[in-house]
Write a protein that holds these residues in place. Sequence first.
Motif, PDB file in Angstrom:
ATOM      1  N   LYS A   7       0.825  -1.209   0.000  1.00 45.26           N
ATOM      2  CA  LYS A   7       0.000   0.000   0.000  1.00 45.26           C
ATOM      3  C   LYS A   7       0.852   1.248   0.000  1.00 45.26           C
ATOM      4  N   SER A   8       0.424   2.208  -0.793  1.00 39.39           N
ATOM      5  CA  SER A   8       1.074   3.517  -0.793  1.00 39.39           C
ATOM      6  C   SER A   8       0.009   4.595  -0.927  1.00 39.39           C
ATOM      7  N   GLU A   9       0.224   5.685  -0.225  1.00 37.91           N
ATOM      8  CA  GLU A   9      -0.639   6.843  -0.430  1.00 37.91           C
ATOM      9  C   GLU A   9      -0.224   7.473  -1.752  1.00 37.91           C
ATOM     10  N   PRO A  10      -1.115   7.529  -2.724  1.00 39.41           N
ATOM     11  CA  PRO A  10      -0.692   8.038  -4.047  1.00 39.41           C
ATOM     12  C   PRO A  10      -0.211   9.487  -4.009  1.00 39.41           C
ATOM     13  N   ASP A  11      -0.658  10.266  -3.017  1.00 41.56           N
ATOM     14  CA  ASP A  11      -0.129  11.626  -2.868  1.00 41.56           C
ATOM     15  C   ASP A  11       1.364  11.611  -2.574  1.00 41.56           C
ATOM     16  N   GLU A  12       1.806  10.509  -1.988  1.00 41.55           N
ATOM     17  CA  GLU A  12       3.222  10.403  -1.634  1.00 41.55           C
ATOM     18  C   GLU A  12       4.005   9.726  -2.757  1.00 41.55           C
ATOM     19  N   VAL A  13       3.632   8.485  -3.057  1.00 42.49           N
ATOM     20  CA  VAL A  13       4.232   7.784  -4.192  1.00 42.49           C
ATOM     21  C   VAL A  13       3.118   7.009  -4.894  1.00 42.49           C
ATOM     22  N   SER A  55      -3.790   3.600  -1.394  1.00 46.09           N
ATOM     23  CA  SER A  55      -4.680   3.689  -0.228  1.00 46.09           C
ATOM     24  C   SER A  55      -5.138   5.125  -0.028  1.00 46.09           C
ATOM     25  N   GLY A  56      -6.150   5.276   0.818  1.00 43.75           N
ATOM     26  CA  GLY A  56      -6.712   6.599   1.053  1.00 43.75           C
ATOM     27  C   GLY A  56      -7.523   7.051  -0.152  1.00 43.75           C
ATOM     28  N   GLY A  57      -8.023   8.268  -0.102  1.00 43.72           N
ATOM     29  CA  GLY A  57      -8.777   8.791  -1.230  1.00 43.72           C
ATOM     30  C   GLY A  57     -10.174   8.188  -1.305  1.00 43.72           C
ATOM     31  N   ALA A  58     -10.893   8.564  -2.335  1.00 45.83           N
ATOM     32  CA  ALA A  58     -12.292   8.182  -2.450  1.00 45.83           C
ATOM     33  C   ALA A  58     -12.458   6.714  -2.836  1.00 45.83           C
ATOM     34  N   ALA A  59     -11.547   6.202  -3.663  1.00 39.88           N
ATOM     35  CA  ALA A  59     -11.664   4.822  -4.125  1.00 39.88           C
ATOM     36  C   ALA A  59     -10.302   4.147  -4.107  1.00 39.88           C
ATOM     37  N   PRO A  60      -9.915   3.606  -2.958  1.00 38.96           N
ATOM     38  CA  PRO A  60      -8.643   2.897  -2.904  1.00 38.96           C
ATOM     39  C   PRO A  60      -8.682   1.647  -3.771  1.00 38.96           C
ATOM     40  N   GLY A  61      -7.524   1.223  -4.279  1.00 38.93           N
ATOM     41  CA  GLY A  61      -7.510   0.023  -5.109  1.00 38.93           C
ATOM     42  C   GLY A  61      -6.150  -0.264  -5.710  1.00 38.93           C
ATOM     43  N   ILE A  62      -6.105  -1.352  -6.488  1.00 38.80           N
ATOM     44  CA  ILE A  62      -4.860  -1.783  -7.126  1.00 38.80           C
ATOM     45  C   ILE A  62      -4.644  -0.983  -8.407  1.00 38.80           C
ATOM     46  N   ALA A  63      -3.424  -0.468  -8.545  1.00 40.21           N
ATOM     47  CA  ALA A  63      -3.118   0.408  -9.677  1.00 40.21           C
ATOM     48  C   ALA A  63      -2.106  -0.195 -10.643  1.00 40.21           C
ATOM     49  N   GLY A  64      -1.438  -1.252 -10.230  1.00 34.78           N
ATOM     50  CA  GLY A  64      -0.427  -1.833 -11.107  1.00 34.78           C
ATOM     51  C   GLY A  64       0.388  -2.883 -10.395  1.00 34.78           C
ATOM     52  N   ILE A  65       1.539  -3.185 -10.999  1.00 36.04           N
ATOM     53  CA  ILE A  65       2.408  -4.243 -10.471  1.00 36.04           C
ATOM     54  C   ILE A  65       3.838  -3.716 -10.399  1.00 36.04           C
ATOM     55  N   CYS A  66       4.516  -4.089  -9.311  1.00 35.66           N
ATOM     56  CA  CYS A  66       5.934  -3.756  -9.173  1.00 35.66           C
ATOM     57  C   CYS A  66       6.695  -5.004  -8.754  1.00 35.66           C
ATOM     58  N   GLU A  67       8.024  -4.856  -8.767  1.00 37.04           N
ATOM     59  CA  GLU A  67       8.894  -5.998  -8.520  1.00 37.04           C
ATOM     60  C   GLU A  67       9.916  -5.637  -7.457  1.00 37.04           C
ATOM     61  N   VAL A  68      10.118  -6.506  -6.499  1.00 33.32           N
ATOM     62  CA  VAL A  68      11.148  -6.298  -5.472  1.00 33.32           C
ATOM     63  C   VAL A  68      12.510  -6.400  -6.144  1.00 33.32           C
ATOM     64  N   SER A 117      -1.899  -1.045 -14.428  1.00 35.04           N
ATOM     65  CA  SER A 117      -3.026  -1.874 -14.860  1.00 35.04           C
ATOM     66  C   SER A 117      -4.295  -1.039 -14.865  1.00 35.04           C
ATOM     67  N   ARG A 118      -5.359  -1.639 -15.374  1.00 29.47           N
ATOM     68  CA  ARG A 118      -6.677  -1.070 -15.117  1.00 29.47           C
ATOM     69  C   ARG A 118      -6.803  -0.880 -13.621  1.00 29.47           C
ATOM     70  N   TYR A 119      -7.432   0.211 -13.205  1.00 29.73           N
ATOM     71  CA  TYR A 119      -7.589   0.463 -11.772  1.00 29.73           C
ATOM     72  C   TYR A 119      -8.673  -0.451 -11.215  1.00 29.73           C
ATOM     73  N   ILE A 120      -8.315  -1.205 -10.190  1.00 32.75           N
ATOM     74  CA  ILE A 120      -9.265  -2.159  -9.611  1.00 32.75           C
ATOM     75  C   ILE A 120      -9.588  -1.723  -8.187  1.00 32.75           C
ATOM     76  N   PRO A 121     -10.759  -1.111  -8.004  1.00 37.71           N
ATOM     77  CA  PRO A 121     -11.096  -0.579  -6.687  1.00 37.71           C
ATOM     78  C   PRO A 121     -11.282  -1.682  -5.644  1.00 37.71           C
ATOM     79  N   LEU A 122     -11.025  -1.306  -4.412  1.00 36.18           N
ATOM     80  CA  LEU A 122     -11.227  -2.225  -3.291  1.00 36.18           C
ATOM     81  C   LEU A 122     -12.616  -2.851  -3.319  1.00 36.18           C
ATOM     82  N   ALA A 123     -13.619  -2.043  -3.622  1.00 38.08           N
ATOM     83  CA  ALA A 123     -14.999  -2.551  -3.629  1.00 38.08           C
ATOM     84  C   ALA A 123     -15.167  -3.678  -4.652  1.00 38.08           C
ATOM     85  N   GLU A 124     -14.441  -3.576  -5.768  1.00 35.05           N
ATOM     86  CA  GLU A 124     -14.521  -4.640  -6.773  1.00 35.05           C
ATOM     87  C   GLU A 124     -13.835  -5.915  -6.271  1.00 35.05           C
TER      88      GLU A 124
END
Length: 163
Positions: A7-13, A55-68, A117-124
């Motif tokens: 999770k990241s606050e998109p305002d931050e990263v 995280s945070g905001g009106a519709a939190p959700g998955i925005a993409g994929i990253c790699e360690v 990725s397509r934005y996938i909201p928590l509610a979905e």
Amino acid sequence: MQYWLMKSEPDEVSIDDLAVAPKQTVPWFGVRNYQARNFMRDTMQIGDLAFFYHSGGAAPGIAGICEVCSEPYPDPTQFAAPQRDFPSAAVNPYFDPKSSPDKPRWWLRDVRFVNKSRYIPLAELRAHPELANMRLLARGNRLSITPVSDAEWAFITQELMGQ
DNA sequence: GCCAACGTTGGC
DNA sequence: GCCAACGTTGGC
């Protein structure tokens, strides 16, 4: 090989920040929870993939994929040293007075952009029975880094992202 | 801005 | 080691 959700606050990263960062890589700074720290420091391995979650905001959700993409190293923001990113403890919310460079408390790894990725909201996510046991969705979950099972990863990437 | 849920701190 | 008080997270 383990999958994760981070999770990241998109305002931050945000995922877009990651995509345009130098080498498309950022340090995952600011984790101040021992369980999340232990996942990052002890369990993660280079090459592990993670869902990048806003995280945070009106519709939190998955925005993409990253790699360690790095071994663990001490989170520099815990030290609040003047020569670093923050001029003083007063303006550095990540400063930890109980930490010290010779005995750091908080560790991080670098993550690299893989794809947006397509934005996938928590509610979905909540609406799919296949994901009913996902750690992210557990009642009262507040962990900023959670494991994702192989089946959950496959369902989200294949059925929801169409990858 | 509210507040439920959870983690941490610190006195004992 | 217990646990009350406090702080934080994060969805809504």
